[in-house]
Write a protein that holds these residues in place. Structure first.
Motif, PDB file in Angstrom:
ATOM      1  N   LEU A  47      18.522  32.320  45.706  1.00 12.41           N
ATOM      2  CA  LEU A  47      19.789  31.744  46.491  1.00 12.41           C
ATOM      3  C   LEU A  47      20.918  31.201  45.372  1.00 12.41           C
ATOM      4  O   LEU A  47      21.944  31.960  45.276  1.00 12.41           O
ATOM      5  N   LEU A  48      20.382  30.472  44.462  1.00  6.97           N
ATOM      6  CA  LEU A  48      21.409  30.295  43.166  1.00  6.97           C
ATOM      7  C   LEU A  48      21.765  31.293  42.623  1.00  6.97           C
ATOM      8  O   LEU A  48      23.084  31.715  42.371  1.00  6.97           O
ATOM      9  N   LEU A  49      20.900  32.329  42.125  1.00 14.67           N
ATOM     10  CA  LEU A  49      21.269  33.315  41.215  1.00 14.67           C
ATOM     11  C   LEU A  49      21.947  34.345  42.126  1.00 14.67           C
ATOM     12  O   LEU A  49      22.854  35.010  41.538  1.00 14.67           O
ATOM     13  N   GLY A  50      21.676  34.558  43.357  1.00  8.66           N
ATOM     14  CA  GLY A  50      22.422  35.448  44.290  1.00  8.66           C
ATOM     15  C   GLY A  50      23.774  35.087  44.456  1.00  8.66           C
ATOM     16  O   GLY A  50      24.654  36.044  44.324  1.00  8.66           O
ATOM     17  N   VAL A  51      24.094  33.809  44.736  1.00 12.86           N
ATOM     18  CA  VAL A  51      25.295  33.355  44.901  1.00 12.86           C
ATOM     19  C   VAL A  51      26.240  33.563  43.578  1.00 12.86           C
ATOM     20  O   VAL A  51      27.177  34.126  43.769  1.00 12.86           O
ATOM     21  N   GLU A  52      25.604  33.278  42.647  1.00 12.53           N
ATOM     22  CA  GLU A  52      26.426  33.599  41.208  1.00 12.53           C
ATOM     23  C   GLU A  52      26.689  34.891  41.036  1.00 12.53           C
ATOM     24  O   GLU A  52      27.692  35.237  40.632  1.00 12.53           O
ATOM     25  N   ARG A  53      25.617  35.733  41.356  1.00 11.85           N
ATOM     26  CA  ARG A  53      25.822  37.185  41.076  1.00 11.85           C
ATOM     27  C   ARG A  53      27.085  37.854  42.060  1.00 11.85           C
ATOM     28  O   ARG A  53      27.812  38.805  41.847  1.00 11.85           O
ATOM     29  N   LEU A  54      26.993  37.490  43.354  1.00  8.40           N
ATOM     30  CA  LEU A  54      27.911  37.800  44.378  1.00  8.40           C
ATOM     31  C   LEU A  54      29.430  37.154  43.895  1.00  8.40           C
ATOM     32  O   LEU A  54      30.345  37.748  44.143  1.00  8.40           O
ATOM     33  N   ARG A  55      29.321  35.861  43.474  1.00  2.48           N
ATOM     34  CA  ARG A  55      30.798  35.353  43.249  1.00  2.48           C
ATOM     35  C   ARG A  55      31.126  36.163  41.825  1.00  2.48           C
ATOM     36  O   ARG A  55      32.476  36.579  41.708  1.00  2.48           O
ATOM     37  N   VAL A  56      30.475  36.422  41.036  1.00  2.00           N
ATOM     38  CA  VAL A  56      30.770  37.322  39.801  1.00  2.00           C
ATOM     39  C   VAL A  56      31.452  38.431  40.151  1.00  2.00           C
ATOM     40  O   VAL A  56      32.568  39.023  39.728  1.00  2.00           O
ATOM     41  N   GLU A  57      30.765  39.408  41.095  1.00  5.65           N
ATOM     42  CA  GLU A  57      30.986  40.649  41.558  1.00  5.65           C
ATOM     43  C   GLU A  57      32.092  40.718  42.214  1.00  5.65           C
ATOM     44  O   GLU A  57      33.031  41.576  42.440  1.00  5.65           O
ATOM     45  N   ALA A  58      32.239  39.636  43.224  1.00  4.30           N
ATOM     46  CA  ALA A  58      33.255  39.457  44.196  1.00  4.30           C
ATOM     47  C   ALA A  58      34.578  39.414  43.379  1.00  4.30           C
ATOM     48  O   ALA A  58      35.714  40.130  43.640  1.00  4.30           O
ATOM     49  N   ARG A  59      34.605  38.397  42.229  1.00  3.68           N
ATOM     50  CA  ARG A  59      35.963  38.277  41.567  1.00  3.68           C
ATOM     51  C   ARG A  59      36.200  39.555  40.825  1.00  3.68           C
ATOM     52  O   ARG A  59      37.273  39.945  40.738  1.00  3.68           O
ATOM     53  N   ASN A  60      35.297  40.246  40.234  1.00  4.43           N
ATOM     54  CA  ASN A  60      35.472  41.397  39.445  1.00  4.43           C
ATOM     55  C   ASN A  60      35.977  42.606  40.213  1.00  4.43           C
ATOM     56  O   ASN A  60      36.900  43.371  39.997  1.00  4.43           O
ATOM     57  N   SER A  61      35.503  42.827  41.603  1.00  2.00           N
ATOM     58  CA  SER A  61      36.059  43.466  42.419  1.00  2.00           C
ATOM     59  C   SER A  61      37.325  43.357  42.737  1.00  2.00           C
ATOM     60  O   SER A  61      38.179  44.212  42.977  1.00  2.00           O
ATOM     61  N   PHE A  62      37.612  41.969  43.064  1.00  2.00           N
ATOM     62  CA  PHE A  62      38.754  41.540  43.503  1.00  2.00           C
ATOM     63  C   PHE A  62      39.956  41.689  42.493  1.00  2.00           C
ATOM     64  O   PHE A  62      41.002  42.440  42.783  1.00  2.00           O
ATOM     65  N   THR A  63      39.561  41.516  41.257  1.00  2.00           N
ATOM     66  CA  THR A  63      40.972  41.346  40.115  1.00  2.00           C
ATOM     67  C   THR A  63      40.820  43.010  39.697  1.00  2.00           C
ATOM     68  O   THR A  63      41.929  43.153  39.070  1.00  2.00           O
ATOM     69  N   SER A  64      39.826  43.682  40.002  1.00  2.00           N
ATOM     70  CA  SER A  64      40.028  45.149  39.421  1.00  2.00           C
ATOM     71  C   SER A  64      40.543  46.319  40.537  1.00  2.00           C
ATOM     72  O   SER A  64      40.270  47.079  40.456  1.00  2.00           O
ATOM     73  N   THR A  65      41.031  45.482  41.625  1.00  2.00           N
ATOM     74  CA  THR A  65      41.607  46.499  42.766  1.00  2.00           C
ATOM     75  C   THR A  65      42.442  47.467  42.201  1.00  2.00           C
ATOM     76  O   THR A  65      42.591  48.415  42.658  1.00  2.00           O
ATOM     77  N   VAL A  66      43.556  46.919  41.369  1.00  2.00           N
ATOM     78  CA  VAL A  66      44.351  47.834  40.718  1.00  2.00           C
ATOM     79  C   VAL A  66      44.499  47.674  39.395  1.00  2.00           C
ATOM     80  O   VAL A  66      44.649  46.386  39.114  1.00  2.00           O
ATOM     81  N   SER A  67      44.385  48.643  38.443  1.00  2.00           N
ATOM     82  CA  SER A  67      44.305  48.545  37.033  1.00  2.00           C
ATOM     83  C   SER A  67      45.465  49.664  36.248  1.00  2.00           C
ATOM     84  O   SER A  67      45.554  50.828  36.845  1.00  2.00           O
TER      85      SER A  67
END
Length: 420
Positions: free
Chosen positions: A31-51
């Motif tokens: 659960l802890l590592l899954g939340v961390e992975r989702l947090r990182v990937e969600a932020r990366n996906s969010f901030t890379s919406t437009v480049s």
């Protein structure tokens, strides 16, 4: 026999309790590592919406509002931009390219975006990645449409299939442009951005849909213009919703931004998408901290459960410890035995938790991609995740000092005493 072998044999003798303890730690670790992975990937996906886009320009509004409707296609613009203004601003010598977009229509809940051919070579997302086609090609005909990957997958559309667009943004619109169907000319590859949930058509196609509409009202049968007749008409756009700008040099970004913000003919706003995305993440990213805190509490609960299990078993193991002492084990050996058992719990729990996590990622990755447009990379654990694992093993070992100290203090005579 080494202390490690002795600890393993002792745990094997209590394998049911040991397996349940390891399982509880593994679930909390996953659960802890899954939340961390989702947090990182969600932020990366969010901030890379437009480049690669230097500025986004729209009607005067807040930077977050402009970002939401122009990049995420959420909500509506406060006003439109005239085509003359767009041409005037993009004729600036600092502008290398521009992509106009026009919003307003939809198809079964998915946003229709009118744009130009410049969208395909110049729009970037992620790590400066261009749009790529899974099949087909960019729109070429007036009534061609290019579908995002999620649109095609969820609606089951294929190339050359006809689709009918709807007026407005409702998923069940009563005003459909059924007299002017579009043909699916291309389907994009997944991007993990709002582009996956978008239908792209030409700006001229947007004009063709509404050429016979008056003040937002559908035409009656006598005034309707057929699809064949509209092809011979001048379909020069009159307004657009916003446009993306790529500059020849980023040094000129602030000058061009000031020019847009002070444009005398229309009230407009130009934003730096990277800055606006950072501001938006600060608003929506607080949930990640709450999830991470909950996950940490679950790990703590798992470790406390481990400690409780070991302490509870100590009373049953008093005779075992006394026998070990009687055959030559020193108090330090007993202490080390308990510490190693705790470390084994931690190591086994972390390894099993990682296996749980990667099994779950393999299972839900396609679902997250289709349903949420979130691309979760299945890669080796990063530095932060490795630190989490080491910290969990360290905490498990450290907690082992409590039962180890209690076992250390048990005397040989006490262990051999028969209690009635």
């Amino acid at each position: 026999m080494s202390i490690l072998q002795l600890a393993l044999k002792s745990l094997n003798n209590r394998k049911t309790t040991a397996l349940l303890t390891i399982l509880s730690i593994a679930v909390s670790v996953a659960l802890l590592l899954g939340v961390e992975r989702l947090r990182v990937e969600a932020r990366n996906s969010f901030t890379s919406t437009v480049s690669g886009t230097d500025l986004v320009v729209g009607a005067r509004s807040s930077s977050l509002s402009l970002l939401l409707y122009s990049v995420f296609h959420m909500g509506n613009a406060t006003n439109n931009i005239t085509w003359e203004t767009y041409q005037d601003l993009t004729s600036d010598s600092a502008v290398a390219w521009s992509i106009p977009i026009a919003l307003g229509d939809s198809h079964r809940g998915y946003r229709v975006v009118g744009t130009s051919q410049e969208m395909f070579p110049y729009f970037r997302y992620g790590n400066d990645q261009p749009l790529a086609f899974r099949s087909g090609m960019p729109f070429d005909d007036l009534f061609d449409a290019v579908l995002g990957s999620e649109v095609a997958a969820s609606l089951g559309y294929q190339l050359d299939q006809d689709i009918v667009l709807s007026h407005g943004l409702e998923s069940t619109s009563l005003q459909e442009h059924d007299d002017k169907p579009f043909r699916v000319a291309g389907i994009l590859k997944p991007t993990g951005t709002p582009m996956d949930r978008t239908i792209l058509i030409s700006l001229e196609g947007i004009e063709a849909l509404h050429v016979d509409w008056i003040n937002g009202a559908a035409p009656n049968a006598m005034l309707a213009v057929s699809a064949d007749k509209v092809r011979s008409m001048s379909l020069q756009p009159t307004t657009i919703t916003a446009f993306y700008v790529g500059l020849k040099s980023r040094i000129s970004a602030f000058r061009f931004q000031r020019k847009v913000n002070e444009y005398p003919q229309e009230a407009m706003t130009a934003i730096l998408p990277g800055v606006a995305l950072g501001e938006l993440w600060q608003l929506v990213g607080s949930a990640e901290k709450a999830l991470l805190a909950i996950s940490v509490m679950v790990v703590i609960a798992g470790l406390i459960g481990m400690l409780t299990t070991i302490l509870t078993s100590l009373d049953e193991r008093r005779r075992e410890m006394a026998i070990l002492r009687s055959v030559g084990a020193r108090p330090g050996h007993i202490f080390a035995l308990m510490m190693i058992e705790s470390m084994i719990y931690g190591v086994a729990g972390v390894i099993l938790g990682v296996l749980f996590l990667y099994g779950l990622l393999f299972a839900i990755q396609p679902i997250l991609q289709i349903k949420l447009g979130l691309q979760i990379a299945i890669a080796l654990p990063g530095t932060f995740e490795l630190l989490f694992m080491v910290a969990i093993i360290g905490c498990a070992t450290l907690l082992g000092t409590v039962p180890a100290w209690q076992a250390y203090r048990n005397s040989l005579a006490d262990g051999l005493t028969i209690r009635l």
